[in-house]
Design a protein around this motif. Structure first.
Motif, PDB file in Angstrom:
ATOM      1  N   THR A 184      25.379  50.196 -16.935  1.00  0.00           N
ATOM      2  CA  THR A 184      24.891  51.318 -16.581  1.00  0.00           C
ATOM      3  C   THR A 184      23.878  51.920 -17.580  1.00  0.00           C
ATOM      4  O   THR A 184      22.870  52.479 -17.165  1.00  0.00           O
ATOM      5  N   ASP A 185      24.181  51.665 -18.871  1.00  0.00           N
ATOM      6  CA  ASP A 185      22.968  52.013 -19.690  1.00  0.00           C
ATOM      7  C   ASP A 185      21.750  51.173 -19.637  1.00  0.00           C
ATOM      8  O   ASP A 185      20.763  51.775 -19.979  1.00  0.00           O
ATOM      9  N   GLU A 186      21.932  50.087 -19.487  1.00  0.00           N
ATOM     10  CA  GLU A 186      20.591  49.198 -19.153  1.00  0.00           C
ATOM     11  C   GLU A 186      19.727  49.596 -17.831  1.00  0.00           C
ATOM     12  O   GLU A 186      18.811  49.793 -18.065  1.00  0.00           O
ATOM     13  N   LEU A 187      20.704  49.936 -16.705  1.00  0.00           N
ATOM     14  CA  LEU A 187      20.044  50.335 -15.707  1.00  0.00           C
ATOM     15  C   LEU A 187      19.386  51.863 -15.888  1.00  0.00           C
ATOM     16  O   LEU A 187      18.300  52.023 -15.355  1.00  0.00           O
ATOM     17  N   ALA A 188      19.847  52.673 -16.631  1.00  0.00           N
ATOM     18  CA  ALA A 188      19.121  53.986 -16.955  1.00  0.00           C
ATOM     19  C   ALA A 188      17.880  53.667 -17.884  1.00  0.00           C
ATOM     20  O   ALA A 188      16.926  54.327 -17.631  1.00  0.00           O
TER      21      ALA A 188
ATOM     22  N   ALA B  44      15.337  52.377 -15.904  1.00  0.00           N
ATOM     23  CA  ALA B  44      14.702  53.808 -15.046  1.00  0.00           C
ATOM     24  C   ALA B  44      13.770  54.497 -15.528  1.00  0.00           C
ATOM     25  O   ALA B  44      12.900  55.241 -14.974  1.00  0.00           O
ATOM     26  N   ARG B  45      13.887  54.607 -16.951  1.00  0.00           N
ATOM     27  CA  ARG B  45      13.116  55.531 -17.933  1.00  0.00           C
ATOM     28  C   ARG B  45      11.763  54.975 -18.344  1.00  0.00           C
ATOM     29  O   ARG B  45      11.092  55.467 -18.696  1.00  0.00           O
ATOM     30  N   THR B  46      11.612  53.668 -18.170  1.00  0.00           N
ATOM     31  CA  THR B  46      10.496  52.931 -18.849  1.00  0.00           C
ATOM     32  C   THR B  46       9.277  53.417 -17.938  1.00  0.00           C
ATOM     33  O   THR B  46       9.269  53.690 -16.636  1.00  0.00           O
TER      34      THR B  46
ATOM     35  N   THR C  90       6.494  51.855 -17.075  1.00  0.00           N
ATOM     36  CA  THR C  90       5.984  50.893 -16.005  1.00  0.00           C
ATOM     37  C   THR C  90       7.073  50.370 -15.200  1.00  0.00           C
ATOM     38  O   THR C  90       8.237  50.064 -16.146  1.00  0.00           O
ATOM     39  N   PRO C  91       7.225  50.168 -14.252  1.00  0.00           N
ATOM     40  CA  PRO C  91       8.438  49.638 -13.184  1.00  0.00           C
ATOM     41  C   PRO C  91       8.650  48.301 -13.674  1.00  0.00           C
ATOM     42  O   PRO C  91       7.785  47.459 -14.012  1.00  0.00           O
ATOM     43  N   VAL C  92       9.863  48.130 -13.707  1.00  0.00           N
ATOM     44  CA  VAL C  92      10.345  46.692 -14.197  1.00  0.00           C
ATOM     45  C   VAL C  92      10.681  45.877 -12.639  1.00  0.00           C
ATOM     46  O   VAL C  92      11.531  46.357 -11.945  1.00  0.00           O
ATOM     47  N   MET C  93       9.957  44.958 -12.333  1.00  0.00           N
ATOM     48  CA  MET C  93       9.919  44.533 -11.032  1.00  0.00           C
ATOM     49  C   MET C  93      11.034  43.364 -11.025  1.00  0.00           C
ATOM     50  O   MET C  93      11.402  42.838  -9.897  1.00  0.00           O
ATOM     51  N   ALA C  94      11.732  42.808 -12.181  1.00  0.00           N
ATOM     52  CA  ALA C  94      12.724  41.786 -11.753  1.00  0.00           C
ATOM     53  C   ALA C  94      13.975  42.356 -11.557  1.00  0.00           C
ATOM     54  O   ALA C  94      14.186  43.712 -12.125  1.00  0.00           O
ATOM     55  N   PRO C  95      14.762  41.914 -10.982  1.00  0.00           N
ATOM     56  CA  PRO C  95      16.260  42.350 -10.530  1.00  0.00           C
ATOM     57  C   PRO C  95      17.337  42.605 -11.716  1.00  0.00           C
ATOM     58  O   PRO C  95      16.876  41.999 -12.436  1.00  0.00           O
ATOM     59  N   PRO C  96      18.007  43.555 -11.818  1.00  0.00           N
ATOM     60  CA  PRO C  96      18.905  43.507 -12.947  1.00  0.00           C
ATOM     61  C   PRO C  96      19.853  42.616 -12.795  1.00  0.00           C
ATOM     62  O   PRO C  96      20.331  42.057 -11.745  1.00  0.00           O
ATOM     63  N   LYS C  97      20.448  42.032 -14.012  1.00  0.00           N
ATOM     64  CA  LYS C  97      21.263  41.017 -14.213  1.00  0.00           C
ATOM     65  C   LYS C  97      22.787  41.474 -14.246  1.00  0.00           C
ATOM     66  O   LYS C  97      23.000  42.463 -15.009  1.00  0.00           O
ATOM     67  N   PRO C  98      23.591  41.264 -13.295  1.00  0.00           N
ATOM     68  CA  PRO C  98      25.038  41.605 -13.287  1.00  0.00           C
ATOM     69  C   PRO C  98      25.687  41.251 -14.510  1.00  0.00           C
ATOM     70  O   PRO C  98      25.532  39.981 -14.988  1.00  0.00           O
ATOM     71  N   THR C  99      26.759  41.957 -15.180  1.00  0.00           N
ATOM     72  CA  THR C  99      27.577  41.787 -16.327  1.00  0.00           C
ATOM     73  C   THR C  99      28.617  40.860 -15.711  1.00  0.00           C
ATOM     74  O   THR C  99      29.155  39.959 -16.596  1.00  0.00           O
TER      75      THR C  99
END
Length: 147
Positions: A32-36, A39-41, A43-52
């Motif tokens: 959740t910290d990485e997702l937050a 979200a705050r960057t 410029t949008p991050v276009m790569a999908p998040p990687k699951p832990t």
């Protein structure tokens, strides 16, 4: 009378998760910290998040009673052993996931309890069952020509 749904069993290292969806489901757990941070960057991050962590649930077609010829899914559910801490964290991360809220995916601390819950919930249609070909409204069987 059935016990209240319990999505976070206590005192077990694994839980039995039942999935009534035909093909199963992949449960992904994210940091959740990485997702937050993403979200705050500015410029949008276009790569999908990687699951832990990730777990693939068996679907209703993996139920031992299922036969492809009949294609009857009512009352069927795939069983998967999942780490209890993963299940608890995934439920906390996805509380509004509709299959979880509607009982298409649920967990119990023992396989016997999960089977009993499936037997109880299995009588209710999920909406994912196939159509009964002999009772389609407005459809009549094709008559063969006698030669």
């Amino acid at each position: 009378m059935a016990a209240a749904p319990l999505n976070t069993p206590r005192g077990a290292s694994t839980v039995t998760v039942i999935c009534r969806m035909p093909a199963g489901l992949v449960l992904d757990l994210y940091d959740t910290d990485e997702l937050a941070t993403r979200a705050r960057t500015p410029t949008p991050v276009m790569a999908p998040p990687k699951p832990t962590a990730s777990v693939r649930l068996n679907g209703a077609k993996a139920d031992p009673r299922y036969h492809a010829r009949d294609n009857l899914l009512l009352g069927m559910g795939g069983r998967t052993q999942v780490d209890a801490s993963f299940w608890q964290a995934w439920c906390a991360q996805n509380p509004n996931f509709l299959p979880l809220k509607n009982g298409l995916v649920f967990a119990r601390s023992t396989e016997r309890d999960a089977g009993a819950e499936l037997a109880e919930r299995g009588q209710h249609r999920s909406g994912l069952e196939g159509l009964e070909p002999t009772s389609l409204p407005g459809v009549t069987p094709f008559a063969r020509d006698v030669a």
